[in-house]
Design an enzyme around this catalytic site. Structure first.
Site, PDB file in Angstrom:
ATOM      1  N   LYS A  11      14.310   9.638   5.445  1.00 13.63           N
ATOM      2  CA  LYS A  11      15.205  10.786   5.655  1.00 13.63           C
ATOM      3  C   LYS A  11      16.604  10.434   5.144  1.00 13.63           C
ATOM      4  CE  LYS A  11      17.879   8.883   8.776  1.00 13.63           C
ATOM      5  NZ  LYS A  11      18.274   7.467   8.478  1.00 13.63           N
ATOM      6  N   SER A 135       6.069   0.707   1.551  1.00  5.09           N
ATOM      7  CA  SER A 135       7.066   1.777   1.470  1.00  5.09           C
ATOM      8  C   SER A 135       7.618   1.917   0.067  1.00  5.09           C
ATOM      9  CB  SER A 135       8.247   1.467   2.403  1.00  5.09           C
ATOM     10  OG  SER A 135       7.999   2.013   3.674  1.00  5.09           O
ATOM     11  N   LEU A 143      17.718   4.843   5.382  1.00  9.78           N
ATOM     12  CA  LEU A 143      16.914   5.998   4.955  1.00  9.78           C
ATOM     13  C   LEU A 143      15.718   6.230   5.874  1.00  9.78           C
ATOM     14  CD1 LEU A 143      16.988   5.509   1.077  1.00  9.78           C
ATOM     15  CD2 LEU A 143      18.525   6.874   2.530  1.00  9.78           C
ATOM     16  N   SER A 145      13.542   3.999   7.302  1.00 12.60           N
ATOM     17  CA  SER A 145      12.296   3.249   7.048  1.00 12.60           C
ATOM     18  C   SER A 145      11.595   2.894   8.355  1.00 12.60           C
ATOM     19  CB  SER A 145      12.581   1.978   6.248  1.00 12.60           C
ATOM     20  OG  SER A 145      13.291   1.021   7.020  1.00 12.60           O
ATOM     21  N   GLU A 193      10.365   3.979  17.785  1.00 14.16           N
ATOM     22  CA  GLU A 193      11.754   3.751  17.378  1.00 14.16           C
ATOM     23  C   GLU A 193      12.535   2.995  18.465  1.00 14.16           C
ATOM     24  OE1 GLU A 193      12.829   3.872  14.153  1.00 14.16           O
ATOM     25  OE2 GLU A 193      14.274   5.482  14.386  1.00 14.16           O
ATOM     26  N   ASP A 204      15.503  10.599  13.327  1.00 12.37           N
ATOM     27  CA  ASP A 204      14.773   9.972  12.215  1.00 12.37           C
ATOM     28  C   ASP A 204      13.273  10.245  12.323  1.00 12.37           C
ATOM     29  OD1 ASP A 204      16.757   6.914  11.679  1.00 12.37           O
ATOM     30  OD2 ASP A 204      17.300   9.030  11.810  1.00 12.37           O
TER      31      ASP A 204
HETATM   32  N1  LIG Z   1       7.402  -0.881   5.174  1.00 12.14           N
HETATM   33  C1  LIG Z   1       7.641  -1.504   6.343  1.00 12.14           C
HETATM   34  N2  LIG Z   1       6.790  -2.458   6.802  1.00 12.14           N
HETATM   35  C2  LIG Z   1       7.018  -3.084   7.996  1.00 12.14           C
HETATM   36  N3  LIG Z   1       8.106  -2.865   8.776  1.00 12.14           N
HETATM   37  C3  LIG Z   1       8.987  -1.932   8.349  1.00 12.14           C
HETATM   38  C4  LIG Z   1       8.813  -1.207   7.134  1.00 12.14           C
HETATM   39  N4  LIG Z   1       9.874  -0.361   6.987  1.00 12.14           N
HETATM   40  C5  LIG Z   1      10.675  -0.565   8.063  1.00 12.14           C
HETATM   41  N5  LIG Z   1      10.156  -1.499   8.873  1.00 12.14           N
HETATM   42  C6  LIG Z   1      10.757  -2.001  10.130  1.00 12.14           C
HETATM   43  O1  LIG Z   1      11.990  -1.297  10.342  1.00 12.14           O
HETATM   44  C7  LIG Z   1      13.105  -2.217  10.306  1.00 12.14           C
HETATM   45  C8  LIG Z   1      14.304  -1.543   9.629  1.00 12.14           C
HETATM   46  O2  LIG Z   1      14.719  -0.556  10.558  1.00 12.14           O
HETATM   47  P1  LIG Z   1      16.249  -0.113  10.669  1.00 12.14           P
HETATM   48  O3  LIG Z   1      16.272   0.997  11.662  1.00 12.14           O
HETATM   49  O4  LIG Z   1      17.132  -1.285  10.910  1.00 12.14           O
HETATM   50  O5  LIG Z   1      16.599   0.424   9.216  1.00 12.14           O
HETATM   51  P2  LIG Z   1      16.254   1.859   8.609  1.00 12.14           P
HETATM   52  O6  LIG Z   1      15.334   2.595   9.507  1.00 12.14           O
HETATM   53  O7  LIG Z   1      15.787   1.654   7.217  1.00 12.14           O
HETATM   54  O8  LIG Z   1      17.692   2.544   8.588  1.00 12.14           O
HETATM   55  P3  LIG Z   1      18.237   3.730   9.553  1.00 12.14           P
HETATM   56  O9  LIG Z   1      17.639   3.474  10.907  1.00 12.14           O
HETATM   57  O10 LIG Z   1      19.723   3.581   9.539  1.00 12.14           O
HETATM   58  O11 LIG Z   1      17.758   5.007   8.934  1.00 12.14           O
HETATM   59  C9  LIG Z   1      12.592  -3.406   9.494  1.00 12.14           C
HETATM   60  O12 LIG Z   1      13.339  -4.574   9.841  1.00 12.14           O
HETATM   61  C10 LIG Z   1      11.144  -3.486   9.978  1.00 12.14           C
HETATM   62  O13 LIG Z   1      11.096  -4.102  11.262  1.00 12.14           O
HETATM   63  C1  LIG Z   2      22.689   5.755  13.530  1.00 13.38           C
HETATM   64  C2  LIG Z   2      21.703   6.832  13.889  1.00 13.38           C
HETATM   65  O1  LIG Z   2      22.398   8.009  14.299  1.00 13.38           O
HETATM   66  C3  LIG Z   2      20.851   7.222  12.696  1.00 13.38           C
HETATM   67  C4  LIG Z   2      20.075   6.083  12.102  1.00 13.38           C
HETATM   68  O2  LIG Z   2      19.349   6.549  10.975  1.00 13.38           O
HETATM   69  C5  LIG Z   2      20.828   6.327  15.043  1.00 13.38           C
HETATM   70  C6  LIG Z   2      19.976   7.442  15.649  1.00 13.38           C
HETATM   71  O3  LIG Z   2      20.388   8.615  15.623  1.00 13.38           O
HETATM   72  O4  LIG Z   2      18.883   7.095  16.164  1.00 13.38           O
HETATM   73 MG   LIG Z   3      15.725   2.994  11.542  1.00  6.72          MG
END
Ligand SMILES: Nc1ncnc2c1ncn2[C@@H]1O[C@H](COP(=O)(O)OP(=O)(O)OP(=O)(O)O)[C@@H](O)[C@H]1O
Ligand SMILES: C[C@@](O)(CCO)CC(=O)[O-]
Ligand SMILES: [Mg+2]
Length: 423
Positions: A11, A135, A143, A145, A193, A204
């Site tokens: 997202k 991914s 984004l 993930s 989450e 998310d």
């Molecule tokens: N393809 C994947 N395979 C396994 N684990 C994953 C994968 N993608 C994400 N993760 C898990 O999610 C963690 C990243 O989550 P984090 O919330 O810190 O970042 P994000 O979701 O990319 O960013 P945001 O939450 O700001 O949108 C990774 O460290 C891992 O634990």
């Molecule tokens: C930083 C934040 O607002 C977005 C993370 O992608 C955390 C959340 O809403 O869960």
């Molecule tokens: Mg995240």
């Protein structure tokens, strides 16, 4: 059960990240970059995780997992497990002994997420399986993930546990706009989450489940459902997505804002209220049936204001400021960090008629700084499934091939095929 894929999008948060955690409205849209999970049966007594994107390969003996003991602590309604405001401490304790040998935080939280969802959603009579996630999203880059991975795990385990039906049933139900299976996935992926970052707003996983574009508002009172408003007339936005490639953790960044909020409640409160107002303004602007040039200019103004407020909360990063400085110097549009910040990605809402030459110059400067720009579209499909049937090419469902893809485009080319069904 034959092998199957589940996929869920990442997202882009356009407005309102971090304020969303405190119950303020936020706008987000599904991204055309996705996570894909391949579930295949194994012939040994094991549950195996193959997550090459985070260099994790781990297995447990199915017979040793505390499925029976966990059931005593799980509330069910009409046979279905009920999600809770907080993670279930008894189940977390039961899981603890199966995570003792895991050192890295990313591996620990991902295994915690898997086991927590497995013990609540799956059924030990389900044959032993391998779960592999890949991914096309950059991991830990803002984004979504983690949410796309949580939605893939939730949907897979809920399908195997018999709590949701395969998506072709939902396609029929969509007429009535009721979609209990998607709601089940959304609510349980929020529990996933919570394993990743403790205090998620839910935006998310909501976007990863339902797709499209939403205005989302978390209700802070326990048992009060969040409010998700689909943005039906989502306007076409010319966006540039740039990844600083600076690793960071959403959990730590959300924790940092909580500290600011605790130490300076009135100041932080005013900042969060200002974000709430701009997100609401942006929603009304984007909902205009005739989305015109002055609306795009207003949105760009709100992008700049939102970024300034996120800087004030302490969640920007010098690399993000560098992206903003290069973009502003070349007058390509308005730039803000997206997601938790602290590195990761920035989005630029491009000015009308930015020349191709200027864009190329900016992208070259980004590349020289080690940043990566993404082509991506917004507002796409949510969680979906692809089942292996008699007409399927067995190569598509080969774990060996899927685990060893080395490039995003290989995953995209192999899996953006006909046959996907969406909840
Ligand atoms: N393809 C994947 N395979 C396994 N684990 C994953 C994968 N993608 C994400 N993760 C898990 O999610 C963690 C990243 O989550 P984090 O919330 O810190 O970042 P994000 O979701 O990319 O960013 P945001 O939450 O700001 O949108 C990774 O460290 C891992 O634990
Ligand atoms: C930083 C934040 O607002 C977005 C993370 O992608 C955390 C959340 O809403 O869960
Ligand atoms: Mg995240």
């Amino acid at each position: 059960m034959a092998p199957f894929y589940i996929s869920a999008p990442g997202k882009v948060i356009l407005f309102g990240e971090h304020a969303a955690v405190y119950g303020k409205p936020a706008l987000a849209a599904a991204l055309s970059l996705r996570a894909y999970l391949l579930a295949t049966e194994t012939n040994d007594d094991s549950l195996r995780l193959e997550f090459p994107d985070i260099q994790l390969s781990h297995s447990w003996k199915l017979s040793e997992l505390p499925w029976e003991n966990a059931q005593a602590h799980i509330e069910r309604k009409n046979g279905k497990p009920v999600p809770t405001d907080e993670l279930n401490p008894e189940v977390i304790n039961l899981i603890g002994e199966f995570l003792g040998d895991i050192e890295s935080t990313a591996h620990y939280t991902t295994c915690l997420c898997f086991l927590y969802l497995y013990l609540h959603l799956c059924d030990p009579l389900v044959a032993s399986r391998s779960f592999c996630i890949r991914s096309t999203l950059p991991i830990g880059a803002g984004l979504g993930s983690s949410a796309s991975a949580a939605v893939c795990l939730t949907s897979t385990l809920a399908l195997l546990g018999g709590h949701i039906r395969s998506p072709q049933y939902s396609e029929k139900q969509r007429v009535s706009s009721e979609n209990p299976d998607a709601e089940f996935i959304d609510s349980w992926s929020l529990m996933g989450e919570k394993c990743f970052h403790g205090n998620p707003s839910g935006i998310d996983n909501a976007v990863a489940t339902h797709g499209g574009a939403v205005m989302y508002q978390r209700m802070l009172a326990p048992d009060m459902p969040s409010v998700r408003t689909a943005m039906r007339n989502f306007p076409p936005l010319e966006l540039l997505l740039t990844n600083t490639k600076v690793p960071r953790s959403t959990a730590e960044l959300v924790g940092g804002v909580a500290k600011v909020n605790t130490r300076h409640p009135k100041t932080a409160g005013s900042i969060l209220d200002a974000v709430s107002h701009l997100a609401t303004d942006a929603y009304h602007i984007m909902s205009h049936p005739s989305f015109a040039a002055e609306d795009r200019e207003s949105l760009r103004q709100l992008v700049n204001i939102n970024h300034g407020l996120l800087v004030a909360l302490g969640v920007s990063h010098p690399a993000l400021e560098k992206i903003k400085m290069i973009g502003d110097t070349n007058r390509i549009g308005a730039t803000k960090l997206t997601g938790a910040g602290g590195g990761g990605c920035a989005i630029t809402l491009l000015n009308d008629e930015v020349s191709h030459e200027v864009l190329e110059k900016v992208e070259n400067e980004f590349t020289q700084e080690g940043f990566e720009t993404f082509e991506a579209t917004l507002g796409g499909k949510g969680v979906g499934a692809l089942f292996c049937d008699n007409d399927s090419d067995p190569e598509v469902f080969s774990v060996e091939r899927f685990v060893n893809f080395s490039r995003r485009e290989d995953i995209k080319n192999a899996l953006e095929i006909d046959g996907w069904k969406y909840w």
